[in-house]
Structure formats: structure tokens, C-alpha cells
Enzyme design. Structure first.
Site, mmCIF file in Angstrom:
data_model
loop_
_atom_site.group_PDB
_atom_site.id
_atom_site.type_symbol
_atom_site.label_atom_id
_atom_site.label_comp_id
_atom_site.label_asym_id
_atom_site.label_seq_id
_atom_site.Cartn_x
_atom_site.Cartn_y
_atom_site.Cartn_z
ATOM 1 N N SER A 196 -19.616 28.460 -32.672
ATOM 2 C CA SER A 196 -18.582 27.691 -33.353
ATOM 3 C C SER A 196 -18.223 28.395 -34.651
ATOM 4 O O SER A 196 -19.087 28.978 -35.310
ATOM 5 C CB SER A 196 -19.087 26.277 -33.647
ATOM 6 O OG SER A 196 -18.257 25.616 -34.592
ATOM 7 N N ARG A 213 19.614 33.871 0.485
ATOM 8 C CA ARG A 213 18.880 34.392 -0.669
ATOM 9 C C ARG A 213 19.223 33.487 -1.836
ATOM 10 O O ARG A 213 20.377 33.144 -2.040
ATOM 11 C CB ARG A 213 19.260 35.851 -0.983
ATOM 12 C CG ARG A 213 18.951 36.774 0.169
ATOM 13 C CD ARG A 213 18.428 38.158 -0.155
ATOM 14 N NE ARG A 213 18.076 38.445 -1.482
ATOM 15 C CZ ARG A 213 18.756 39.324 -2.253
ATOM 16 N NH1 ARG A 213 19.834 39.938 -1.796
ATOM 17 N NH2 ARG A 213 18.332 39.581 -3.460
#
Length: 450
Positions: A271, A310
Site C-alpha cells: 500500500s 459489408r
């Protein structure tokens, strides 16, 4: 470092993982170049292009010869990176090979094939890490087959179980993920302008087969420009893998809480403010990946709704999304393997948690023992009342029951004490763990990974 370099500063789960390298810009560019070279080789194999042209394109198809940043900027003009890449590749290949570069293909053929190549090159590493995870969890399950612990439902103590069964359950999910990923069929893409192969004349279907063979990918039945099953299947399997590993991570995060302390990562993270902490960082990173993956998979599944032959937008939305999902799965699998291999288990803490409620965790067992004497409903009511007295008076459940005049002569004090021992009420948990451990991972698909 050039603008646009993606080094994973905010993505530690995949930083340094094999999946990061295989999905980076250079790797994707190489996959596109490999697709272009494979197309020319396939045409040469069918007599549609000179062998010398195929050799020239292959020699020019080296990612280090091209400026990724420049290609990305120039891609804005046509909406995809293949268009500027073809211009550069044509110039690199030379005038004799130029007519055979990208001949008859469309940009989507190359990008789709490149993304399938990228997935095919990334998945083996993911599978290896899943196998490592499964092996480590199998060892934990076997070692702790009979180690009792509290099962929890809706955050509360339920009944006793064993840590071996919990680890076997984690392994089962990991194997489910492995099986789904190893069964994927990753196809090449070749359809030409609108999926008809018209530009290849009478050779279209044969060329599609030859192209797939050259890439090492599967041969598709149809061009899949707007038939996005391969992408959807890949997305679902990757998101499942992240979620399956997320279950392991979620349990580790809970069980490693300070007040529980039943497991701990082999080497916790530090930490920035609290020197005493050893954070479950690997589980944290896996959990983060598991939370992101469903949204990414949703984007890819949403691209199934692709208009015409497409699409505009649906296809384009897949590129970064699929790459990130591959990276998350690859990073999560690596972290899971390291987590499982280093996980520390503390049976004494599990026993302490079992004893925390002084017999309440086996109230179901005692009610079942009383049922033949007073009926199931009456037994449940009596045990519930005794449980309330035990909690209010800070005595054990067996003592509260022994003092209940309604139960006089039904169960002896010794029998109540025996029934209140949580270690004797794990049911079929050990046998279920044994059963789960008999399962082996499915073999990977025989399709060769390019």
C-alpha cells in the site's frame, strides 16, 4: 516513446503478459502483412501470380519496415489501416510484384484475417495459463479434500463445506473456460468487395481454400463480412474465461479479508500509505478484468447486427474491443495461474470461523435429527427458538437445546454435542471434490495455430 504507444500504464492486468505483445500494434501490423503475403502465395500456388511476386511480397511483409503511427494517421482518410498499408507494401514489393499485392481482396478481408491470426497467436498462451491454474487448483482440492470451512450464502454462514470442494469448483470453471477457448474455430476471411469472390473469376472458392491454408486458419464455408459468428463466439469464450477467473478472484478477496484470514496470496501487494498491508493484488486485477469483459463482449455481440454485405460502424467497433478482450483474458489467466500456484490456506482460521457461532452453523443437522421424534415442522421451530436463545444468552446451541424441557429425553447431551460439531457435517463435499478432480481438460482443437 512515440505518441500513441500503448504501454499499459493504466492496465496492469495485461502489462507484460504474452497477450500484450501478441496484440500490440506491431503484432497486428505483422498479422495484416502476413495476410497480404498469404494471399499472394495462394494465388501463386494456383498459377494466378508469379512465384517471384509471392516471394517479393513476403520479403516486403515485415512490420519493422513500416511506421505504425503514420499508418494510423493515414487510416483516417479511408476508415481503416489497410488502405495506406497497401500503398506502402506495394512500393516495398517493387514494380514487378505490385500488380499482385492485395489483388481482388477488400480491406475487411485483411483486417478480419489479421484479427483471427492475432487471436490464434494469443490463445495458446491463455490456454497454457488456464492449464497451470487448473493444475494448481487440483492440488489444493486434493490436499484440502477434508478441510472443513464455513459455506456462506447471501454473505452469512450456511452449513459446513470443505475447502477442497471450493477449490474443485474453481477448477471446474477454469476447465469450462479452457474447453470453450480450445474448441474455437478461427477462420480466414476472403470475399472480395461484397462477399462474392467475383474478382477471382472461376478460382474464387479454390483461392479462398488456398488462402486459409496459407494462413493456417480454418476455411470458412462463406465469406463472413456480415456473418459475425467467429467474432461473437470468440467474444463469448473470452468473456466467459474472464468471468470464470473472476469467481476465483471474488472468493479469494472475501476469504483473505483481515477478519477472516482463511487464505492469502503468496505475495501480497503493498500500500502507498499503510505499511502493514499485504493486498490481494492478483485477485484484484482478475476481478477488474472480469468486470470489464461483459461490456466488451456486448459490443462484439452487438456487431452481429451488421447491415448489407459489408457494414459501416459495426465492423469498425470490433477492432479495439476484440484486442482489449484478448488482452484482459490473457492477463487474467496469467494472474490466476500465479495466484493459484502461490495461494496459502489456513485451516485453523477456517475452523475458528466454523466455531464462531457455537453450533448454529449445524442447526439444519440438529433439526433433521429431531424430526423423527417431533415432526419436521416442530423440529425446525424448536431449533429456531433454541438458536435465538443461544444468541441472546451467549451459549452454545447444544446447551440451549439441552435446557429446553420440550426436548427432554429426545436427544442426550452427548448426542447433541456430537451433532453440534461442524466438522461432522460436510455431507458429500469430499466425494464431490473427488468426482470433480476426475475431469481432465479437453485437448485443444487440432487446427494448427499460425
Amino acid at each position: 516513446m512515440t505518441p500513441g504507444d500503448d504501454v499499459g500504464l493504466l492496465a496492469p492486468v495485461r502489462a507484460g503478459a504474452a497477450a500484450e505483445a501478441s496484440t500490440g500494434d506491431a503484432a497486428l501490423l505483422q498479422a495484416m502483412l502476413d495476410a497480404e503475403a498469404a494471399l499472394t502465395r495462394a494465388q501463386a500456388a494456383l498459377g494466378l501470380a508469379p512465384a517471384e511476386a509471392a516471394d517479393a511480397v513476403a520479403a516486403a511483409a515485415r512490420a519493422e519496415r513500416y511506421d505504425v503511427r503514420d499508418l494510423a494517421l493515414r487510416a483516417r482518410a479511408g476508415g481503416n489501416p489497410v488502405i495506406p498499408l497497401i500503398a506502402d507494401l506495394t512500393a516495398e514489393a517493387g514494380p514487378d510484384a505490385a500488380p499482385y499485392v492485395h489483388r481482388g481482396a477488400t480491406s475487411q478481408d485483411i483486417v478480419d484475417t489479421a484479427l483471427m491470426l492475432t487471436a490464434a497467436r494469443t490463445l495458446p498462451g491463455v490456454l497454457v495459463d488456464l492449464e497451470r491454474t487448473a493444475a494448481a487448483l487440483a492440488a489444493l482440492a486434493a490436499r484440502h479434500r477434508d478441510t472443513p470451512m464455513a459455506a456462506r450464502t447471501l454473505t452469512q454462514h450456511a452449513v459446513p463445506t470443505t475447502f477442497g470442494l471450493k477449490a474443485a469448483g474453481w477448477r471446474s470453471l477454469v476447465l469450462d473456460a479452457h474447453d470453450r477457448l480450445s474448441a474455437l474455430r478461427l477462420p480466414a476471411q476472403l470475399g472480395g468487395a461484397a462477399g462474392t469472390l467475383a474478382a477471382f473469376g472461376d478460382h474464387g472458392i479454390a483461392l479462398a481454400a488456398a488462402f486459409a491454408a496459407e494462413t493456417g486458419l480454418a476455411e470458412p464455408t462463406l465469406p463472413w463480412h456480415t456473418l459475425r459468428t467467429p467474432v461473437a463466439d470468440l467474444a463469448a469464450a473470452l468473456a466467459f474465461a474472464c468471468g470464470a477467473l473472476g469467481k476465483l478472484a471474488a472468493d479469494v478477496l472475501v476469504l483473505s479479508r483481515t477478519e477472516l484470514g482463511e487464505v492469502a496470496e503468496g505475495s501480497g501487494g503493498t500500500s502507498s500509505a499503510m505499511p502493514h498491508k499485504a493486498n490481494p493484488v492478483r485477485a484484484t486485477l482478475i476481478a477488474a478484468a472480469a468486470r470489464q469483459s461483459p461490456a466488451l463482449a456486448a459490443v462484439l455481440l452487438g456487431s452481429l447486427v451488421a447491415e448489407d454485405e459489408r457494414p459501416a460502424g459495426a465492423w469498425h467497433a470490433e477492432w479495439q474491443t476484440l484486442r482489449e478482450l484478448l488482452r484482459l483474458a490473457g492477463g487474467a489467466a496469467r494472474e490466476a495461474a500465479e495466484l493459484a500456484e502461490g495461494l496459502r490456506v489456513f485451516p485453523y482460521r477456517m475452523r475458528a470461523q466454523l466455531d464462531l457461532t457455537d453450533g448454529l452453523i449445524v442447526s439444519e443437522r440438529i433439526a433433521a435429527a429431531l424430526a423423527p421424534h417431533v415432526g419436521a415442522a416442530r423440529a425446525k421451530a424448536l431449533v429456531a427458538a433454541a438458536a435465538q436463545r443461544a444468541a441472546a444468552e451467549a451459549v452454545g446451541l447444544a446447551d440451549a437445546l439441552a435446557d429446553d424441557p420440550a426436548l427432554a429425553g429426545l436427544l442426550s447431551t452427548a448426542r447433541l454435542t456430537e451433532l453440534a460439531d461442524p466438522t461432522g457435517y460436510t455431507g458429500a463435499a469430499p466425494a464431490l471434490a473427488d468426482r470433480a478432480l476426475r475431469r481432465a481438460p479437453h485437448a485443444a482443437d487440432s487446427q494448427e495455430r499460425p
